[in-house]
Scaffold this motif. Sequence first.
Motif, PDB file in Angstrom:
ATOM      1  N   ILE A   1       0.866  -1.185   0.000  1.00  0.00           N
ATOM      2  CA  ILE A   1       0.000   0.000   0.000  1.00  0.00           C
ATOM      3  C   ILE A   1       0.901   1.233   0.000  1.00  0.00           C
ATOM      4  O   ILE A   1       1.720   1.412   0.912  1.00  0.00           O
ATOM      5  N   ASP A   2       0.752   2.090  -1.004  1.00  0.00           N
ATOM      6  CA  ASP A   2       1.572   3.294  -1.120  1.00  0.00           C
ATOM      7  C   ASP A   2       0.680   4.517  -1.217  1.00  0.00           C
ATOM      8  O   ASP A   2      -0.335   4.509  -1.939  1.00  0.00           O
ATOM      9  N   ALA A   3       1.065   5.544  -0.497  1.00  0.00           N
ATOM     10  CA  ALA A   3       0.377   6.834  -0.574  1.00  0.00           C
ATOM     11  C   ALA A   3       1.378   7.902  -0.170  1.00  0.00           C
ATOM     12  O   ALA A   3       2.241   7.659   0.677  1.00  0.00           O
ATOM     13  N   ALA A   4       1.271   9.088  -0.784  1.00  0.00           N
ATOM     14  CA  ALA A   4       2.263  10.124  -0.483  1.00  0.00           C
ATOM     15  C   ALA A   4       1.695  11.492  -0.782  1.00  0.00           C
ATOM     16  O   ALA A   4       0.822  11.661  -1.641  1.00  0.00           O
ATOM     17  N   THR A   5       2.188  12.475  -0.041  1.00  0.00           N
ATOM     18  CA  THR A   5       1.931  13.873  -0.324  1.00  0.00           C
ATOM     19  C   THR A   5       3.200  14.642  -0.017  1.00  0.00           C
ATOM     20  O   THR A   5       3.912  14.325   0.944  1.00  0.00           O
ATOM     21  N   GLU A   6       3.486  15.633  -0.837  1.00  0.00           N
ATOM     22  CA  GLU A   6       4.737  16.374  -0.662  1.00  0.00           C
ATOM     23  C   GLU A   6       4.694  17.175   0.620  1.00  0.00           C
ATOM     24  O   GLU A   6       3.745  17.930   0.864  1.00  0.00           O
TER      25      GLU A   6
ATOM     26  N   PRO B   1       8.422  21.766  -0.582  1.00  0.00           N
ATOM     27  CA  PRO B   1       9.361  21.836  -1.716  1.00  0.00           C
ATOM     28  C   PRO B   1      10.763  22.171  -1.217  1.00  0.00           C
ATOM     29  O   PRO B   1      10.944  23.075  -0.402  1.00  0.00           O
ATOM     30  N   THR B   2      11.744  21.427  -1.684  1.00  0.00           N
ATOM     31  CA  THR B   2      13.117  21.618  -1.225  1.00  0.00           C
ATOM     32  C   THR B   2      14.015  22.205  -2.293  1.00  0.00           C
ATOM     33  O   THR B   2      15.110  22.663  -1.992  1.00  0.00           O
ATOM     34  N   GLY B   3      13.594  22.176  -3.537  1.00  0.00           N
ATOM     35  CA  GLY B   3      14.436  22.668  -4.606  1.00  0.00           C
ATOM     36  C   GLY B   3      15.397  21.624  -5.137  1.00  0.00           C
ATOM     37  O   GLY B   3      16.024  21.824  -6.166  1.00  0.00           O
ATOM     38  N   SER B   4      15.532  20.514  -4.432  1.00  0.00           N
ATOM     39  CA  SER B   4      16.424  19.449  -4.910  1.00  0.00           C
ATOM     40  C   SER B   4      15.730  18.109  -4.696  1.00  0.00           C
ATOM     41  O   SER B   4      14.785  17.777  -5.404  1.00  0.00           O
ATOM     42  N   VAL B   5      16.178  17.349  -3.699  1.00  0.00           N
ATOM     43  CA  VAL B   5      15.552  16.059  -3.411  1.00  0.00           C
ATOM     44  C   VAL B   5      14.305  16.303  -2.568  1.00  0.00           C
ATOM     45  O   VAL B   5      14.401  16.831  -1.460  1.00  0.00           O
ATOM     46  N   PRO B   6      13.112  15.960  -3.042  1.00  0.00           N
ATOM     47  CA  PRO B   6      11.888  16.253  -2.288  1.00  0.00           C
ATOM     48  C   PRO B   6      11.728  15.350  -1.064  1.00  0.00           C
ATOM     49  O   PRO B   6      12.268  14.251  -1.004  1.00  0.00           O
ATOM     50  N   ILE B   7      10.999  15.843  -0.086  1.00  0.00           N
ATOM     51  CA  ILE B   7      10.663  15.087   1.119  1.00  0.00           C
ATOM     52  C   ILE B   7       9.145  14.938   1.160  1.00  0.00           C
ATOM     53  O   ILE B   7       8.419  15.934   1.086  1.00  0.00           O
ATOM     54  N   ASP B   8       8.666  13.709   1.274  1.00  0.00           N
ATOM     55  CA  ASP B   8       7.237  13.426   1.215  1.00  0.00           C
ATOM     56  C   ASP B   8       6.759  12.796   2.519  1.00  0.00           C
ATOM     57  O   ASP B   8       7.490  12.058   3.182  1.00  0.00           O
ATOM     58  N   LEU B   9       5.517  13.102   2.857  1.00  0.00           N
ATOM     59  CA  LEU B   9       4.820  12.315   3.875  1.00  0.00           C
ATOM     60  C   LEU B   9       4.248  11.101   3.158  1.00  0.00           C
ATOM     61  O   LEU B   9       3.242  11.206   2.453  1.00  0.00           O
ATOM     62  N   ALA B  10       4.916   9.972   3.308  1.00  0.00           N
ATOM     63  CA  ALA B  10       4.576   8.813   2.486  1.00  0.00           C
ATOM     64  C   ALA B  10       4.378   7.584   3.345  1.00  0.00           C
ATOM     65  O   ALA B  10       5.034   7.408   4.375  1.00  0.00           O
ATOM     66  N   LEU B  11       3.448   6.735   2.904  1.00  0.00           N
ATOM     67  CA  LEU B  11       3.235   5.416   3.491  1.00  0.00           C
ATOM     68  C   LEU B  11       3.722   4.354   2.522  1.00  0.00           C
ATOM     69  O   LEU B  11       3.526   4.477   1.308  1.00  0.00           O
TER      70      LEU B  11
END
Length: 658
Positions: free
Chosen positions: A60-65, A68-78
């Motif tokens: 099961i995958d789900a994510a929301t940004e 914004p970091t300008g480079s490698v993004p960081i997501d709240l992800a399951l």
Amino acid sequence: MTTTTLAVLVPVLPFLGSVAGLLLGRTAPGFVRPLAVLPTFVAAVLAAVVAGRQGGGKAIDAATELTPTGSVPIDLALHIDGFAALVAVLVGVVATCVQIYSTGYLRHDPRYPSYAALVSLFTAAMLLVVYSGDLMVLLVGWEIMGICSYFLVGHYWETPEARSASLKAFLVTKLGDVPFLIGLFALAADAGTFRITGVLGAVASGGLDHPTLVALLLLAGVAGKSAQFPLHTWLPDAMAGPTPVSALIHAATMVAAGIYFVARLLPVFASSAAALIVLAVMAALTMVGSALAALAQDDIKRVLAYSTIGQLGYMSGALAVGDRGAAVFHLLSHGAFKALLFLAAGAVIHAAGTNSLSAMSRMSGLTQRIPDAYWTMTIGLLALAAIPPFAGFFSKEAVLVAAEHTATGEMTVAPAGAGWIVLVAGLLTALLTAAYAMRLWLLAFRGRGEEAPDHGRQPLAMTTVLWVLAVPSLGFGLTAAYLDDWFDGHPLTPTVTTAVLGTGLAVVGAAVTYAVRRSLAARTAPLPAPTVAHPDAEAGQVEAEALDLPHPAVDPADPGRALLGPLHRPAADGFHLDAVYRTAFVRPVLAAASLVRFLDREVVDTYVRGAGDSAKGLGWLVRRAQTGNVQTYLSALLAGSVVLAIVAVVLANVAAGA
């Protein structure tokens, strides 16, 4: 309600319970226990529902940004696969049992509200690690667990042992977290993402430029968090905290996080044969060394602590041979019976009325007084010793089978050398594990030490939890044949070769320990009755010293000394690894700090003081010149003019002569 929503609630509920417990702990103490138990219990139920819906199928995958970091993004992800679903259930169940148990164990503790809130926060952090699909979010839970362990291990901060143990746990784990953090950034730089699915995709496509470096950096953090050699020394000392905290740390949080992390990112480590060899050697040293140390300990909690280190070594060994199914299966099995063992040990200590009476050589008469702890701890020790049909037999055999298949070339994920290292160390550890498990049972429940005063029946909350945990300790291994889909489809059933070798060695270890115990008991005279020679002395201490006899409160028939021989003293001291660290790291750092302090005080401060004194002296001279007498000022002006005129004439003559 969708599965994703339920999964989000699993870590959120204990977190909210923690916040509410901290806010209402003083103003509404009656709500503290419900806020400690109910959110954690509901989280465990929801985790079971999520596991049922996931069913060992597609993740099961789900994510929301997140930002914004300008480079490698960081997501709240399951990212919830079969491993994550089952481990979350383990965390929820064990945490609920610990919270219920603590309502009885710490019912008179004035700091129970903060304790319960920290346990809930600890649980929420581990659940965040388990469900997280982004490495940066995972790191948040990873670090929150570190600070929670600091506070919980130091719960009895009045004692120097607890203060020292909490600081040591924090510093040693942070020592591993520094390279771990660097490794995470290096991994994200190579993969271009912090998302776990993205990292695994990059590994599959050969996108990692520095797999060995990244894997070794990450292993440093895993060694610290999961108490693997050489960063395992904090875990035995952490026993200074409350026993329910020990059960939580050893069974479902903190030390399980490192193993789970490697299992989740195993393809990263498998992309480097060197990293797998390092992991195999680390696991082998951890297994054998901790088992020898456990055989020499007298404190019941320290025996279990070293036992945890060794069982985590089995999990690391399974990962080193590329079988994360066996590793997580043993993680789940171990979580059940180790939580049972620690909470049963807490009942033993509670029966003695004080945390200081946890020395097994001083125990006696506990079998009849605490029958629930006796029977459930016996079940837990049989599972620990991997005696069929208890849970530990099936999960430990899964590890040995994986090592055997790698050693013989049937599995090619890891080098054959890693398989042989893990297999030999695992079999030797099986022998030693059964030996120290039998020794613990004999000393704790068949001991001849001083009988502690009877403090009455154990609280129902404590005994009920013991029997609840006894069920999976006995029967979880029997579900191995039905869990293939949850563990990448790999079978977890034992084979004849490893089953015979492992069980045979375990039986030999237990039988030899029992025989040595009986032999020592037959040669040892019955203990004299304890005599209080002085109101400030322990029972019988002065009399024993005067007659040059063993301390009458201590059982002299300890098989550990006879079995280990000259290894007993170094094993009891953890093979002096703390002394090595003091010599190699602590003393040089203290010496450097002393040098810096000397330079700061005697050199830097000297210049600073000199500059200040110079300005002060100049000011004094100027102040002395300001007399307020006009005649003095005119005389000084005239004298200065005469001096200037003389200087001018001299310079003119010199210039004319030139």
